[in-house]
Design a protein around this motif. Sequence first.
Motif, PDB file in Angstrom:
ATOM      1  N   LYS A  94       0.812  -1.209   0.000  1.00 47.27           N
ATOM      2  CA  LYS A  94       0.000   0.000   0.000  1.00 47.27           C
ATOM      3  C   LYS A  94       0.851   1.266   0.000  1.00 47.27           C
ATOM      4  N   LEU A  95       2.172   1.108  -0.125  1.00 50.33           N
ATOM      5  CA  LEU A  95       3.065   2.263  -0.140  1.00 50.33           C
ATOM      6  C   LEU A  95       3.357   2.692  -1.569  1.00 50.33           C
ATOM      7  N   PRO A  96       3.271   3.996  -1.862  1.00 52.76           N
ATOM      8  CA  PRO A  96       3.671   4.450  -3.203  1.00 52.76           C
ATOM      9  C   PRO A  96       5.185   4.365  -3.361  1.00 52.76           C
ATOM     10  N   LEU A  97       5.625   3.821  -4.487  1.00 48.82           N
ATOM     11  CA  LEU A  97       7.056   3.791  -4.801  1.00 48.82           C
ATOM     12  C   LEU A  97       7.335   4.943  -5.754  1.00 48.82           C
ATOM     13  N   CYS A  98       8.054   5.950  -5.274  1.00 46.65           N
ATOM     14  CA  CYS A  98       8.322   7.149  -6.069  1.00 46.65           C
ATOM     15  C   CYS A  98       9.822   7.363  -6.211  1.00 46.65           C
ATOM     16  N   ALA A  99      10.199   7.955  -7.331  1.00 40.64           N
ATOM     17  CA  ALA A  99      11.565   8.432  -7.548  1.00 40.64           C
ATOM     18  C   ALA A  99      11.489   9.937  -7.727  1.00 40.64           C
ATOM     19  N   TYR A 100      12.506  10.645  -7.256  1.00 41.12           N
ATOM     20  CA  TYR A 100      12.532  12.087  -7.520  1.00 41.12           C
ATOM     21  C   TYR A 100      13.887  12.499  -8.074  1.00 41.12           C
ATOM     22  N   TRP A 101      13.845  13.599  -8.827  1.00 41.00           N
ATOM     23  CA  TRP A 101      15.063  14.210  -9.351  1.00 41.00           C
ATOM     24  C   TRP A 101      15.171  15.617  -8.788  1.00 41.00           C
ATOM     25  N   THR A 102      16.377  16.036  -8.419  1.00 42.20           N
ATOM     26  CA  THR A 102      16.572  17.358  -7.844  1.00 42.20           C
ATOM     27  C   THR A 102      17.847  17.995  -8.378  1.00 42.20           C
ATOM     28  N   SER A 103      17.836  19.330  -8.456  1.00 40.70           N
ATOM     29  CA  SER A 103      19.027  20.065  -8.880  1.00 40.70           C
ATOM     30  C   SER A 103      19.955  20.356  -7.704  1.00 40.70           C
ATOM     31  N   ARG A 104      19.586  19.915  -6.505  1.00 42.66           N
ATOM     32  CA  ARG A 104      20.468  20.089  -5.346  1.00 42.66           C
ATOM     33  C   ARG A 104      21.724  19.239  -5.507  1.00 42.66           C
ATOM     34  N   GLU A 105      22.832  19.762  -5.008  1.00 39.00           N
ATOM     35  CA  GLU A 105      24.099  19.026  -5.084  1.00 39.00           C
ATOM     36  C   GLU A 105      24.106  17.863  -4.101  1.00 39.00           C
ATOM     37  N   GLY A 106      24.896  16.857  -4.410  1.00 42.40           N
ATOM     38  CA  GLY A 106      25.131  15.765  -3.477  1.00 42.40           C
ATOM     39  C   GLY A 106      24.088  14.676  -3.475  1.00 42.40           C
ATOM     40  N   VAL A 107      23.113  14.723  -4.394  1.00 47.85           N
ATOM     41  CA  VAL A 107      22.078  13.683  -4.449  1.00 47.85           C
ATOM     42  C   VAL A 107      22.414  12.724  -5.574  1.00 47.85           C
ATOM     43  N   ARG A 108      22.514  11.455  -5.247  1.00 47.97           N
ATOM     44  CA  ARG A 108      22.827  10.456  -6.266  1.00 47.97           C
ATOM     45  C   ARG A 108      22.304   9.098  -5.843  1.00 47.97           C
ATOM     46  N   SER A 109      21.582   8.433  -6.714  1.00 43.32           N
ATOM     47  CA  SER A 109      21.089   7.088  -6.467  1.00 43.32           C
ATOM     48  C   SER A 109      22.001   6.078  -7.152  1.00 43.32           C
ATOM     49  N   SER A 110      22.362   5.026  -6.437  1.00 42.82           N
ATOM     50  CA  SER A 110      23.197   3.994  -7.059  1.00 42.82           C
ATOM     51  C   SER A 110      22.424   3.257  -8.147  1.00 42.82           C
ATOM     52  N   LEU A 111      21.081   3.318  -8.096  1.00 45.10           N
ATOM     53  CA  LEU A 111      20.259   2.632  -9.086  1.00 45.10           C
ATOM     54  C   LEU A 111      19.943   3.505 -10.296  1.00 45.10           C
ATOM     55  N   LEU A 112      19.664   4.807 -10.053  1.00 45.33           N
ATOM     56  CA  LEU A 112      19.196   5.678 -11.134  1.00 45.33           C
ATOM     57  C   LEU A 112      20.213   6.714 -11.577  1.00 45.33           C
ATOM     58  N   GLY A 113      21.225   7.004 -10.766  1.00 48.87           N
ATOM     59  CA  GLY A 113      22.273   7.931 -11.185  1.00 48.87           C
ATOM     60  C   GLY A 113      22.205   9.299 -10.551  1.00 48.87           C
ATOM     61  N   GLU A 114      22.975  10.234 -11.103  1.00 49.55           N
ATOM     62  CA  GLU A 114      23.153  11.582 -10.559  1.00 49.55           C
ATOM     63  C   GLU A 114      21.837  12.338 -10.514  1.00 49.55           C
ATOM     64  N   GLY A 115      21.600  12.985  -9.361  1.00 43.66           N
ATOM     65  CA  GLY A 115      20.423  13.817  -9.179  1.00 43.66           C
ATOM     66  C   GLY A 115      19.169  13.069  -8.789  1.00 43.66           C
ATOM     67  N   TRP A 116      19.198  11.736  -8.827  1.00 44.83           N
ATOM     68  CA  TRP A 116      18.017  10.936  -8.554  1.00 44.83           C
ATOM     69  C   TRP A 116      18.056  10.304  -7.166  1.00 44.83           C
ATOM     70  N   CYS A 117      16.869   9.989  -6.658  1.00 43.21           N
ATOM     71  CA  CYS A 117      16.761   9.316  -5.365  1.00 43.21           C
ATOM     72  C   CYS A 117      15.510   8.451  -5.365  1.00 43.21           C
ATOM     73  N   LEU A 118      15.620   7.267  -4.780  1.00 38.69           N
ATOM     74  CA  LEU A 118      14.485   6.386  -4.513  1.00 38.69           C
ATOM     75  C   LEU A 118      14.323   6.333  -2.992  1.00 38.69           C
ATOM     76  N   PRO A 119      13.647   7.323  -2.424  1.00 37.05           N
ATOM     77  CA  PRO A 119      13.690   7.513  -0.965  1.00 37.05           C
ATOM     78  C   PRO A 119      13.227   6.326  -0.136  1.00 37.05           C
ATOM     79  N   LEU A 120      12.159   5.639  -0.541  1.00 41.39           N
ATOM     80  CA  LEU A 120      11.689   4.492   0.234  1.00 41.39           C
ATOM     81  C   LEU A 120      12.740   3.398   0.276  1.00 41.39           C
ATOM     82  N   LEU A 121      13.497   3.247  -0.803  1.00 40.05           N
ATOM     83  CA  LEU A 121      14.486   2.178  -0.907  1.00 40.05           C
ATOM     84  C   LEU A 121      15.889   2.620  -0.499  1.00 40.05           C
TER      85      LEU A 121
END
Length: 369
Positions: free
Chosen positions: A37-64
């Motif tokens: 019942k949890l939404p799985l969301c990805a976000y992209w941001t222009s803030r520095e220092g955000v990087r997902s090992s799964l999706l790359g630079e600027g991306w985050c999968l916060p729940l995961l």
Amino acid sequence: MTASFPFAEMTAQAGPFKGVDRQGCVFLIVRLGEVGKLPLCAYWTSREGVRSSLLGEGWCLPLLESRLVPLERSQVDFYQPDGFKRTLTRGRKDSRNLSSGAWFGREEGEGDVRLSADFGPQAGKIEVGFRGGRLANLRCAEGSFGFSYRGREIAKVTGDGGTLLTVERDAHNADRVVFRMSGSTAVCERNGNELTIVAADGSRHSFVQGMDDENAKLVADGVVCRWDRYTGKALSIGDWTYQVGACDPGWNNAPISRTHADGRSENYWFNQANGKGTYRTPEGDLYTWARFPAGELYGLMRWSEKTHGADLLHRHDYTYDAERRMVFHRLRRGASERLDGTLPELEEIWYAPDGKVRRMRVDGKEAKL
């Protein structure tokens, strides 16, 4: 679906205007699907220092990718499952105790930490457990969930006695990640500066990052987003031009104004330190409000009002008990809202612990329930 805090589309980070966060940086959300019942969301941001090992630079999968990162002896960074980052402070008498806003927790063993927050009857209580700095389990209104990893990356989410999500890298293309959910699949694939996302509902999204003169840009589903590459602050999104004021680290917010190509303009500011905020609409209406900035009532609305020029349209005042339940609400209407004479000037409502109205007065007179 009504999602409990903090899973309502990452509202902890989202700013007042679509496409920006509270600091005025570009902030875009894509819903990949649902984990139970949890939404799985990805976000992209222009803030520095955000990087997902799964999706790359600027991306985050916060729940995961929720985690704890020690800063120094007295503080720990807490990346919430909605992507919002807050700093936990260690207790002076017992350094194993951790707290920030409505969150309280404790280090229970070598690398084990438990945190919890109670956001009242509507959002409920949330408990999170970390092991070795990574999210291990989560309990909230949507259920109980477990998280397991393959190396440093998330591999599986379980709940309700079964597997709700598996995360797989394509054996022939490491830049292609597949999210297998109950009865649906989402795929994210990177090709140079472009990331393509096919969500579980079949919707397709494209994000291409590049440069525009001296500034950076991202073309998101055909909409051009530009930002200052040194500060990350938004300059324009589609037909809107943005102006972002200075951001005090203690507030973690910035005054944001924007103007549309057709001449419309609006502005917003929220002071996280004292809980007060303002929003002026394109029509000239001014909303002001105050929330509790700390303590047991953290985040709840204390009062709010709407004015136009010198005219008060209405004002709300709220009182709560120790369990964060509303016990009293006062609504006062200004002359501008009572021109037709059909609305009362003052309404006062008292609530029982179960939320039902137990008493009401209208313009000082008792009203029948």
